[in-house]
Write a protein that holds these residues in place. Structure first.
Motif, mmCIF file in Angstrom:
data_model
loop_
_atom_site.group_PDB
_atom_site.id
_atom_site.type_symbol
_atom_site.label_atom_id
_atom_site.label_comp_id
_atom_site.label_asym_id
_atom_site.label_seq_id
_atom_site.Cartn_x
_atom_site.Cartn_y
_atom_site.Cartn_z
ATOM 1 N N GLN A 1 0.014 114.207 76.415
ATOM 2 C CA GLN A 1 -1.349 113.925 75.970
ATOM 3 C C GLN A 1 -1.671 114.723 74.705
ATOM 4 N N MET B 1 0.114 113.161 71.758
ATOM 5 C CA MET B 1 -0.502 111.906 71.320
ATOM 6 C C MET B 1 -1.821 112.157 70.581
ATOM 7 N N LYS B 2 -2.515 113.204 70.970
ATOM 8 C CA LYS B 2 -3.749 113.554 70.266
ATOM 9 C C LYS B 2 -3.446 114.035 68.852
ATOM 10 N N TYR C 1 -3.764 108.837 70.590
ATOM 11 C CA TYR C 1 -4.746 108.926 71.683
ATOM 12 C C TYR C 1 -6.061 108.266 71.261
ATOM 13 N N ASP C 2 -6.526 108.602 70.068
ATOM 14 C CA ASP C 2 -7.798 108.022 69.585
ATOM 15 C C ASP C 2 -7.629 106.546 69.243
ATOM 16 N N THR D 1 -10.155 106.854 73.935
ATOM 17 C CA THR D 1 -10.257 107.866 75.001
ATOM 18 C C THR D 1 -10.630 107.252 76.342
ATOM 19 N N PHE E 1 -7.808 105.864 79.056
ATOM 20 C CA PHE E 1 -6.852 106.720 79.753
ATOM 21 C C PHE E 1 -7.383 107.045 81.150
#
Length: 571
Positions: free
Chosen positions: A514, A517-518, A523-524, A528, A531
Motif C-alpha cells: 500500500q 502504491m501511494k 493508489y490515488d 482511495t 480499497f
C-alpha cells in the motif's frame, strides 16, 4: 563494541576459566597438525599456518560475534590460496589476505552479514564438495611419495601430473601415510578424547625416524627447520598496481571467509542455543585477516570442526579461543625443532580426512536424488569448482539459481479467477466455482498470489486485460497474498488501470505494498474509496456498479443477489 565484548564475560568465574583452559588446550592440540597441513597444502611453509592459528585465533575470539568461534586456517581456503600462490606468489598472498580483511570489515560495518544467508544451499554444498575433491586429490602425490610433481591451478593438469609421475611411487612413503591414516581413523573409536590427527603424526613420525630414516621426505627436507621464534612484523609493499591485480583474489577470500565463518557460527548457535552477531563476526574476521598477514600468516576464518570441538570440550566464553592461540604459540616456541622430522606422508592423510568430512556427501546425494532445479545448480557449481575456479562456480551457480527461481515463479499459477462458493456456509471465493455457465459477465474477481515482479507481470496484465474484451465493468483484485511489487509490476498494473474502462476494486492490500502504491501514485489513481479490507465488502460495493438491465434473465447466479436481480427485482 568494548562494552559489548566485556558483556560476554559477565559473571565470569574461576570455574569458567578452568573449563575454558581445558577446552582451549584440547582445541590447541587439534589445531597444531591442521595448521601445518593447511599451510603446506596451500603452497607455503608450515610455520605460516602456526602463525595464523596463534594470531587470528586470538583476534577472532576477542572481536568476533560468536562466543565460541575458533578461528584459523581452514581446508576450504586450501585450493584458493594455492591458486594465488602459484599465480602471484607468497608476498602477493599476504597483500590479498590483508585486502580481504578490509573487505570483511566493510561488509560487517555496512551490515551485510545477513545477506550471506541468502546464498542458496545447493551453491554452498556444491562448492564445498568441490573444494573437498580438490583437497583430497591434491594430497595423492604426497600420500604416494611421487617426485617431480609440478602443481598447477587446474584440476585436469594436476591429474595428468599424477599419471605421468606414477612410476616414481615410493613404497616406504605409502607405508608411513597408510599407518598415519589408520591411526587417524581408529583413534577416535578406541580413545575418543585423543585427537586422531595428533596421534597419527606422532606415531607415524616415530616409525619413519626408526625404520625409514632418509627414505621419506620430511618437513625439514622440504621446507627447512621450523623456527622456534615469534613471528616478525613485516609490512607488505602496497602499490596501486598490486591492488588492481589482487582485488579479484581478495574478494574471493573475503566471500569464502565470510561464508565459512558465519556457517561455523550458525553451527555453534545450534549446539549452544545461543545467537551470534553476524556483522560483528565479519568485523572480527576482518581485523584478524588485516593483522595476520603483517606477521606472515595466511588468511583465516571460523573453523567448524574446531569450534564444535571447543564447545564439546566445555568452553564457556571466548577465553577458550584465546587460550588455544596462546597454547599453539608456546608449542611453537618450545617444540618447533622437532616438527622438522614429521614426514610429509603424515600430513597428507590429515587433509584427506578433512576433505572427506567437509564433503557434505549426504546432503549432496540428497539434493541430487531430488532431480530438481536445485540438483542442476548443485552439479553445475560442483563441476565448475573442480574444473575452473571458485569464483566462476559461485557466480554461475548464483546466476543459474536466480534464473531457475525466476522461471519457477513465472510457471507457477499466480492469478486465479474466483467466485463465492455458496454451497458452503462461509461462501469463501474459490477458483473451482468458475465455469462457462457460472461466471458473472459484469463482475470479475481475481485472486493474486506471489510477488508482482518482472517475471509474472506480463502474465498478470494479459489475464486481466482479457476481461476488457468480455465486457466486464467491475474488476475486483484480491491482493492479500502479494508481498511486493517491483517497477515492472507497477508499470503493468498502471497499464491495466489506464486501459480498463470500468471500476477497479482492491482488497487485502498489505501495508508495505500500500505504501509503495501511494508513492507511485497508483493508489490515488485507482481511488482511495476503492480499497477494502475484505472481499465481501468489495462485492457489496461492486453490486452498486452493475448494469441492472443486463442482469434481467441472466442465469449465471454468481452471487446470492443474482436470483432477485435476474427477475428484475430491485434490491
Amino acid at each position: 563494541m568494548e562494552k559489548l565484548q566485556l558483556g560476554r564475560f559477565k559473571g565470569y568465574s574461576f570455574e569458567h576459566f578452568r573449563k575454558d583452559l581445558l577446552s582451549g588446550l584440547i582445541v590447541g592440540i587439534v589445531a597444531i597438525p591442521l595448521a601445518m597441513s593447511f599451510a603446506i597444502a596451500s603452497g607455503v611453509k608450515p610455520e605460516y599456518g602456526i602463525y595464523t592459528t596463534c594470531i587470528a585465533g586470538i583476534i577472532i575470539a576477542l572481536f568476533g560475534g560468536s562466543k565460541y568461534q575458533i578461528g584459523g586456517p581452514t581446508g576450504a581456503f586450501v585450493p584458493i590460496l594455492l591458486g594465488i600462490v602459484l599465480a602471484y606468489g607468497y608476498e602477493d598472498l599476504l597483500l590479498a589476505g590483508l585486502m580481504a580483511g578490509i573487505l570483511l570489515c566493510l561488509m560487517g560495518l555496512f551490515k551485510l552479514g545477513s545477506f550471506i544467508q541468502f546464498i542458496p544451499r545447493p551453491v554452498t554444498i556444491g562448492f564445498t564438495s568441490g573444494i573437498a575433491v580438490l583437497i583430497f586429490t591434491g594430497q595423492i602425490a604426497s600420500f604416494l611419495g611421487l617426485t617431480d610433481v609440478e602443481k598447477h591451478e587446474k584440476f585436469i593438469a594436476n591429474m595428468n601430473e599424477l599419471v605421468i609421475n606414477m612410476p616414481t611411487l615410493n613404497i616406504d612413503n605409502v607405508v608411513v601415510a597408510a599407518l598415519c591414516l589408520a591411526i587417524i581413523l581408529v583413534t577416535p573409536k578406541v580413545f575418543p578424547k585423543v585427537p586422531g590427527s595428533l596421534a597419527g603424526i606422532i606415531i607415524s613420525t616415530i616409525v619413519a625416524v626408526l625404520f625409514f630414516s632418509g627414505q621419506v621426505p620430511t618437513i625439514g627436507s622440504a621446507y627447512g627447520a621450523i623456527p622456534n621464534t615469534l613471528p616478525q612484523f613485516q609490512m607488505p609493499e602496497i602499490t596501486w598496481a598490486r591492488i588492481e591485480r589482487l582485488i579479484g583474489p581478495a574478494f574471493v577470500i573475503a566471500m569464502l571467509g565470510g561464508i565459512e565463518s558465519l556457517l561455523s557460527a550458525v553451527v555453534a548457535d545450534g549446539m549452544t542455543k545461543t545467537r551470534h552477531n553476524s556483522n560483528k563476526e565479519l568485523v572480527g574476521q576482518g581485523i584478524a585477516n588485516i593483522v595476520t598477514p603483517l606477521f606472515g600468516g595466511i588468511p583465516a576464518t571460523g573453523a567448524i570442526a574446531r569450534t564444535a570441538t571447543n564447545i564439546k570440550s566445555g568452553a564457556t566464553s571466548p577465553m577458550s579461543g584465546v587460550i588455544h592461540g596462546i597454547f599453539v604459540l608456546l608449542v611453537l616456541l618450545l617444540f618447533a625443532p622437532y616438527a622438522s622430522h614429521i614426514p610429509l606422508a603424515s600430513m597428507a592423510p590429515i587433509l584427506m580426512v578433512v576433505a572427506w568430512n567437509m564433503s557434505e556427501r549426504h546432503h549432496f546425494m540428497h539434493i541430487l536424488k531430488l532431480k530438481s532445479a536445485d540438483s542442476l545448480v548443485l552439479v553445475v557449481t560442483f563441476l565448475l569448482t573442480v574444473l575452473t575456479s571458485l569464483t566462476i562456480a559461485v557466480e554461475v551457480g548464483l546466476g543459474l539459481a536466480l534464473i531457475l527461481f525466476t522461471k519457477q515463479m513465472m510457471d507457477a499459477p499466480a492469478i486465479f479467477k474466483v467466485l463465492p462458493d455458496h454451497s458452503r456456509k462461509n461462501a469463501k471465493v474459490q477458483p473451482y466455482v468458475v465455469n462457462t455457465k457460472h461466471d458473472c459477465p459484469q463482475i470479475s474477481i481475481y485472486t493474486m498470489e506471489g510477488p508482482l515482479f518482472f517475471g509474472a507481470a506480463q502474465m498478470f496484465e494479459e489475464t486481466i486485460l482479457s476481461d476488457i474484451d468480455t465486457g466486464a465493468n467491475v474488476l475486483i483484485l484480491r491482493m492479500s497474498k502479494v508481498p511486493f511489487m517491483d517497477t515492472t509490476g507497477e508499470a503493468y498494473f498502471s497499464n491495466i488501470v489506464q486501459h480498463f474502462k470500468g471500476v477497479i476494486l482492491v482488497t487485502g492490500l498489505q501495508p508495505r505494498l500500500q505504501s509503495a502504491m501511494k508513492k507511485s501514485g497508483l493508489y490515488d489513481e485507482i481511488g482511495t474509496e476503492h480499497f477494502f479490507e475484505h472481499t465481501g465488502q468489495a462485492i457489496d460495493a461492486a453490486l452498486r456498479y452493475l448494469d441492472r438491465k443486463k442482469c434481467i434473465g441472466c442465469q449465471h447466479f454468481a452471487f446470492r443477489e443474482c436470483t432477485q436481480l435476474s427477475k428484475g427485482v430491485r434490491q
